[in-house]
Design a protein around this motif. Structure first.
Motif, PDB file in Angstrom:
ATOM      1  N   UNK A  52       0.823  -1.208   0.000  1.00  0.00           N
ATOM      2  CA  UNK A  52       0.000   0.000   0.000  1.00  0.00           C
ATOM      3  C   UNK A  52       0.859   1.260   0.000  1.00  0.00           C
ATOM      4  N   UNK A  53       2.074   1.178   0.515  1.00  0.00           N
ATOM      5  CA  UNK A  53       2.959   2.347   0.539  1.00  0.00           C
ATOM      6  C   UNK A  53       3.309   2.819  -0.867  1.00  0.00           C
ATOM      7  N   UNK A  54       3.126   1.944  -1.842  1.00  0.00           N
ATOM      8  CA  UNK A  54       3.482   2.271  -3.226  1.00  0.00           C
ATOM      9  C   UNK A  54       2.264   2.651  -4.058  1.00  0.00           C
ATOM     10  N   UNK A  55       1.091   2.734  -3.402  1.00  0.00           N
ATOM     11  CA  UNK A  55      -0.116   3.201  -4.077  1.00  0.00           C
ATOM     12  C   UNK A  55      -0.104   4.732  -4.145  1.00  0.00           C
ATOM     13  N   UNK A  56      -0.757   5.313  -5.154  1.00  0.00           N
ATOM     14  CA  UNK A  56      -0.935   6.770  -5.160  1.00  0.00           C
ATOM     15  C   UNK A  56      -1.683   7.194  -3.907  1.00  0.00           C
ATOM     16  N   UNK A  57      -1.259   8.252  -3.293  1.00  0.00           N
ATOM     17  CA  UNK A  57      -1.867   8.708  -2.053  1.00  0.00           C
ATOM     18  C   UNK A  57      -3.156   9.477  -2.343  1.00  0.00           C
ATOM     19  N   UNK A  58      -4.236   9.065  -1.681  1.00  0.00           N
ATOM     20  CA  UNK A  58      -5.535   9.735  -1.820  1.00  0.00           C
ATOM     21  C   UNK A  58      -5.914  10.320  -0.469  1.00  0.00           C
ATOM     22  N   UNK A  59      -6.267  11.589  -0.454  1.00  0.00           N
ATOM     23  CA  UNK A  59      -6.585  12.269   0.804  1.00  0.00           C
ATOM     24  C   UNK A  59      -7.774  11.602   1.490  1.00  0.00           C
ATOM     25  N   UNK A  60      -7.607  11.312   2.771  1.00  0.00           N
ATOM     26  CA  UNK A  60      -8.689  10.724   3.550  1.00  0.00           C
ATOM     27  C   UNK A  60      -8.731   9.214   3.504  1.00  0.00           C
ATOM     28  N   UNK A  61      -8.011   8.600   2.563  1.00  0.00           N
ATOM     29  CA  UNK A  61      -8.019   7.142   2.461  1.00  0.00           C
ATOM     30  C   UNK A  61      -7.087   6.542   3.511  1.00  0.00           C
ATOM     31  N   UNK A  62      -7.551   5.516   4.181  1.00  0.00           N
ATOM     32  CA  UNK A  62      -6.736   4.837   5.180  1.00  0.00           C
ATOM     33  C   UNK A  62      -7.274   3.440   5.412  1.00  0.00           C
ATOM     34  N   UNK A  63      -6.499   2.642   6.131  1.00  0.00           N
ATOM     35  CA  UNK A  63      -6.928   1.304   6.485  1.00  0.00           C
ATOM     36  C   UNK A  63      -7.847   1.363   7.694  1.00  0.00           C
ATOM     37  N   UNK A  64      -8.721   0.372   7.824  1.00  0.00           N
ATOM     38  CA  UNK A  64      -9.639   0.336   8.971  1.00  0.00           C
ATOM     39  C   UNK A  64      -8.863   0.396  10.279  1.00  0.00           C
ATOM     40  N   UNK A  65      -7.742  -0.273  10.357  1.00  0.00           N
ATOM     41  CA  UNK A  65      -6.960  -0.264  11.592  1.00  0.00           C
ATOM     42  C   UNK A  65      -6.403   1.122  11.924  1.00  0.00           C
ATOM     43  N   UNK A  66      -6.346   2.011  10.932  1.00  0.00           N
ATOM     44  CA  UNK A  66      -5.840   3.361  11.145  1.00  0.00           C
ATOM     45  C   UNK A  66      -6.937   4.350  11.531  1.00  0.00           C
ATOM     46  N   UNK A  67      -8.201   3.953  11.354  1.00  0.00           N
ATOM     47  CA  UNK A  67      -9.323   4.818  11.709  1.00  0.00           C
ATOM     48  C   UNK A  67      -9.408   4.906  13.231  1.00  0.00           C
ATOM     49  N   UNK A  68      -9.455   6.105  13.797  1.00  0.00           N
ATOM     50  CA  UNK A  68      -9.582   6.223  15.264  1.00  0.00           C
ATOM     51  C   UNK A  68     -10.850   5.547  15.770  1.00  0.00           C
ATOM     52  N   UNK A  69     -10.795   5.052  16.988  1.00  0.00           N
ATOM     53  CA  UNK A  69     -11.942   4.363  17.583  1.00  0.00           C
ATOM     54  C   UNK A  69     -13.173   5.247  17.599  1.00  0.00           C
ATOM     55  N   UNK A  70     -14.325   4.655  17.261  1.00  0.00           N
ATOM     56  CA  UNK A  70     -15.639   5.299  17.305  1.00  0.00           C
ATOM     57  C   UNK A  70     -15.810   6.403  16.246  1.00  0.00           C
ATOM     58  N   UNK A  71     -14.865   6.512  15.307  1.00  0.00           N
ATOM     59  CA  UNK A  71     -15.011   7.477  14.220  1.00  0.00           C
ATOM     60  C   UNK A  71     -15.766   6.847  13.052  1.00  0.00           C
ATOM     61  N   UNK A  72     -16.286   7.694  12.188  1.00  0.00           N
ATOM     62  CA  UNK A  72     -17.040   7.244  11.029  1.00  0.00           C
ATOM     63  C   UNK A  72     -16.131   7.113   9.813  1.00  0.00           C
ATOM     64  N   UNK A  73     -16.410   6.098   9.006  1.00  0.00           N
ATOM     65  CA  UNK A  73     -15.695   5.944   7.738  1.00  0.00           C
ATOM     66  C   UNK A  73     -16.680   5.501   6.662  1.00  0.00           C
ATOM     67  N   UNK A  74     -16.273   5.708   5.420  1.00  0.00           N
ATOM     68  CA  UNK A  74     -17.150   5.416   4.284  1.00  0.00           C
ATOM     69  C   UNK A  74     -16.472   4.433   3.348  1.00  0.00           C
ATOM     70  N   UNK A  75     -17.260   3.476   2.850  1.00  0.00           N
ATOM     71  CA  UNK A  75     -16.780   2.554   1.840  1.00  0.00           C
ATOM     72  C   UNK A  75     -16.961   3.174   0.459  1.00  0.00           C
ATOM     73  N   UNK A  76     -16.363   2.543  -0.548  1.00  0.00           N
ATOM     74  CA  UNK A  76     -16.449   3.076  -1.904  1.00  0.00           C
ATOM     75  C   UNK A  76     -17.875   3.056  -2.443  1.00  0.00           C
ATOM     76  N   UNK A  77     -18.726   2.176  -1.881  1.00  0.00           N
ATOM     77  CA  UNK A  77     -20.114   2.136  -2.342  1.00  0.00           C
ATOM     78  C   UNK A  77     -20.991   3.161  -1.634  1.00  0.00           C
ATOM     79  N   UNK A  78     -20.376   3.984  -0.767  1.00  0.00           N
ATOM     80  CA  UNK A  78     -21.104   5.064  -0.109  1.00  0.00           C
ATOM     81  C   UNK A  78     -21.632   4.738   1.274  1.00  0.00           C
TER      82      UNK A  78
END
Length: 206
Positions: free
Chosen positions: A144-170
């Motif tokens: 993943x370190x070699x993927x183009x960087x997209x703002x706001x994109x991260x792994x689930x493990x990087x999402x802070x606890x109890x925060x909201x995230x969105x999948x590509x399907x919305x």
């Protein structure tokens, strides 16, 4: 699903430096019909064996970085080699496939085509490659370190606890606690609970 056939020379754009010739040699030797597909959510690549006068067919997602593309292509080539040697007499990702996939990876590792961090991860799993071409979580993190960087994109493990995230399907989820290897997340609106892989990529919602 949309696929695009690529003349062999155009494949060079999807591969790391100094890998086109050995890859092309396999494709030509086995008369592979290769297509580059748009992003598919469930698979990175696909193999269909030769039958009824049709050549072997391989497809690989074209949105992968060059190292992920090569590893996925080798994964599918290993299926081809397994079919050529054993037909349908062995399991899809059984010992025979693992051996041949490991041999393909070893060939490219020997030629130093991967960055050091990817090489080390591949060496660690060389004798027992995962069924998914990039399935090992530690390998996925490195690739993943070699993927183009997209703002706001991260792994689930990087999402802070109890925060909201969105999948590509919305669909929107709230991250919960980790249960053994996966995270318990609740979909907003439906209140349904899903278990997410820690290396699943999502978009953080501010």
């Amino acid at each position: 699903m949309s696929k695009t056939e690529h003349p062999l020379q155009a494949l060079n754009d999807f591969l790391p430096p100094n890998t086109f010739l050995p890859v092309a040699a396999y494709l030509q030797q086995y008369k592979v019909h290769l297509t580059v597909a748009r992003e598919r959510k469930s698979i990175l690549g696909d193999y269909r064996n030769a039958h009824n006068n049709r050549n072997h067919r391989i497809s690989v997602n074209g949105n992968l970085n060059t190292f992920s593309f090569l590893i996925t292509l080798l994964h599918e080539l290993a299926h081809l080699l397994t079919f050529e040697k054993y037909g349908n007499r062995v399991q899809s990702h059984g010992r025979e496939w693992k051996t041949l996939f490991g041999q393909l990876l070893a060939q490219f590792i020997k030629n130093k085509v991967f960055p050091f961090d990817i090489e080390q991860e591949l060496l660690a799993t060389l004798h027992n490659p995962g069924a998914s071409s990039c399935a090992e979580e530690s390998l996925m993190r490195v690739l993943r370190k070699y993927d183009p960087k997209a703002e706001g994109q991260m792994l689930v493990e990087e999402v802070p606890a109890h925060r909201l995230f969105k999948m590509k399907d919305g669909r929107v989820f709230k991250k919960g606690e980790k249960l053994r290897k996966r995270y318990r997340c609740e979909e907003l609106g439906t209140k349904k609970v899903y278990l997410f892989s820690p290396v699943f990529e999502v978009e953080l919602i501010d």
